[in-house]
Design an enzyme around this catalytic site. Structure first.
Site, PDB file in Angstrom:
ATOM      1  N   ILE A  57       3.860  -7.549  -8.860  1.00  0.00           N
ATOM      2  CA  ILE A  57       3.015  -6.375  -9.056  1.00  0.00           C
ATOM      3  C   ILE A  57       1.567  -6.852  -9.024  1.00  0.00           C
ATOM      4  O   ILE A  57       1.289  -8.029  -9.260  1.00  0.00           O
ATOM      5  CB  ILE A  57       3.343  -5.599 -10.365  1.00  0.00           C
ATOM      6  CG1 ILE A  57       3.456  -6.510 -11.570  1.00  0.00           C
ATOM      7  CG2 ILE A  57       4.589  -4.769 -10.221  1.00  0.00           C
ATOM      8  CD1 ILE A  57       3.863  -5.791 -12.848  1.00  0.00           C
ATOM      9  N   ASP A  58       0.654  -5.952  -8.691  1.00  0.00           N
ATOM     10  CA  ASP A  58      -0.747  -6.325  -8.505  1.00  0.00           C
ATOM     11  C   ASP A  58      -1.336  -6.975  -9.751  1.00  0.00           C
ATOM     12  O   ASP A  58      -0.918  -6.671 -10.865  1.00  0.00           O
ATOM     13  CB  ASP A  58      -1.594  -5.079  -8.163  1.00  0.00           C
ATOM     14  CG  ASP A  58      -1.105  -4.364  -6.917  1.00  0.00           C
ATOM     15  OD1 ASP A  58      -0.400  -5.000  -6.109  1.00  0.00           O
ATOM     16  OD2 ASP A  58      -1.418  -3.170  -6.766  1.00  0.00           O
ATOM     17  N   LYS A  59      -2.342  -7.788  -9.513  1.00  0.00           N
ATOM     18  CA  LYS A  59      -3.008  -8.507 -10.604  1.00  0.00           C
ATOM     19  C   LYS A  59      -3.402  -7.577 -11.759  1.00  0.00           C
ATOM     20  O   LYS A  59      -3.128  -7.858 -12.919  1.00  0.00           O
ATOM     21  CB  LYS A  59      -4.256  -9.200 -10.048  1.00  0.00           C
ATOM     22  CG  LYS A  59      -5.077  -9.922 -11.100  1.00  0.00           C
ATOM     23  CD  LYS A  59      -6.394 -10.434 -10.514  1.00  0.00           C
ATOM     24  CE  LYS A  59      -7.258 -11.021 -11.616  1.00  0.00           C
ATOM     25  NZ  LYS A  59      -8.602 -11.360 -11.126  1.00  0.00           N
ATOM     26  N   THR A  95      -2.338  -4.555 -12.444  1.00  0.00           N
ATOM     27  CA  THR A  95      -1.298  -3.609 -12.861  1.00  0.00           C
ATOM     28  C   THR A  95      -0.456  -4.346 -13.893  1.00  0.00           C
ATOM     29  O   THR A  95      -0.219  -5.544 -13.751  1.00  0.00           O
ATOM     30  CB  THR A  95      -0.427  -3.194 -11.645  1.00  0.00           C
ATOM     31  OG1 THR A  95      -1.270  -2.553 -10.679  1.00  0.00           O
ATOM     32  CG2 THR A  95       0.685  -2.239 -12.041  1.00  0.00           C
ATOM     33  N   ARG A 103      -1.031   2.854  -5.187  1.00  0.00           N
ATOM     34  CA  ARG A 103      -2.479   3.068  -5.100  1.00  0.00           C
ATOM     35  C   ARG A 103      -2.888   3.570  -3.720  1.00  0.00           C
ATOM     36  O   ARG A 103      -3.734   4.457  -3.586  1.00  0.00           O
ATOM     37  CB  ARG A 103      -3.206   1.769  -5.456  1.00  0.00           C
ATOM     38  CG  ARG A 103      -2.912   1.342  -6.898  1.00  0.00           C
ATOM     39  CD  ARG A 103      -3.156  -0.138  -7.118  1.00  0.00           C
ATOM     40  NE  ARG A 103      -4.563  -0.464  -7.009  1.00  0.00           N
ATOM     41  CZ  ARG A 103      -5.013  -1.687  -6.768  1.00  0.00           C
ATOM     42  NH1 ARG A 103      -4.165  -2.696  -6.611  1.00  0.00           N
ATOM     43  NH2 ARG A 103      -6.302  -1.921  -6.690  1.00  0.00           N
TER      44      ARG A 103
END
Length: 241
Positions: free
Chosen positions: A55-57, A59, A161
């Site tokens: 998962i994104d940094k 998030t 996003r």
């Protein structure tokens, strides 16, 4: 959660999942390698021990980690067949119409900025996000905000996003896909402070469900929303007209 085959990690914001361009140290993968030495799957190589998805940094939320190659293969297959259920919560600017629906597009790299992804008409990978609006908030000197749940059918980079931005809305605190500077005629002071305090987007991977690789039974894990998310949500509940 941990057993002999898997780990479930609740990742905090600001932590990168595995080493990549510009991030060689202090990632989740580094921490896992340090703690578990060689007791993790190595299918994705030395730099990504046990890592099946990410998962994104900025998030927060749940990740499943494989402790051996058999579990890794089993879970990878579930990911590629889209049978793993993942639900995210987010707070977004505005209201998306219809309130519930499905976004189904292709997603590819943004040609102007290689660090971003974009919806494409012609090329890229298919991405599907199911969303529902749980609640909308409006109050004095506060723009309309929605609490949404997004369920991923696919797991493309920045998918939620990118999809929300394609639909004309963005997540509170999202510096990459949100409006650069949001102008307000008049803004509630407490709200303004909460906004300024945000480090990254209010997007949280809240639940993950899958078939356990060795027990062969359906398991579900749920994590609490992080502090900044809870603070913003309880403020919005308080001022909601």
């Amino acid at each position: 959660y941990e057993d002999k085959d898997i780990l479930i990690v609740n990742k905090q914001k600001g932590l990168v999942v595995h080493p990549g361009a510009g991030n060689s140290k202090n990632t989740l993968a580094n921490a896992l390698a340090y703690k578990y030495k060689n007791n993790l799957s190595n299918i994705n190589g030395k730099l990504r021990p046990g890592i099946i998805h990410r998962i994104d940094k900025d998030t927060s939320g749940l990740l499943v980690i494989a402790k051996n190659n058999i579990s890794h293969s089993n879970l990878s297959k579930q990911f590629s067949e889209h049978t793993i259920k993942r639900k995210y919560k987010c707070l977004v600017w505005g209201i998306l119409r219809p309130l519930n629906g499905k976004i189904d597009t292709l997603i590819s790299r943004n040609k102007r900025n290689r660090q971003l992804m974009t919806v494409s008409e012609i090329s890229g990978k298919r991405a599907i996000t199911n969303y529902k609006t749980i609640k909308t908030f409006s109050g004095k000197d506060i723009p309309k905000i929605s609490l949404m749940e997004c369920e991923l059918e696919t797991g493309r980079t920045h998918q939620i996003r990118v999809h929300l931005s394609y639909k004309g809305i963005s997540i509170l605190g999202d510096k990459q896909y949100g409006k650069k500077k949001i102008k307000f005629k008049k803004i509630n002071e407490e709200f303004s402070i909460l906004l300024d305090e945000l480090q990254g987007q209010l997007l949280h991977a809240e639940t993950i469900e899958f078939n356990h690789p060795s027990k062969n039974k359906w398991v579900k894990f749920k994590s609490e929303l992080p502090k900044d998310f809870k603070k913003m949500q309880s403020f919005l509940e308080k001022v909601n007209g």
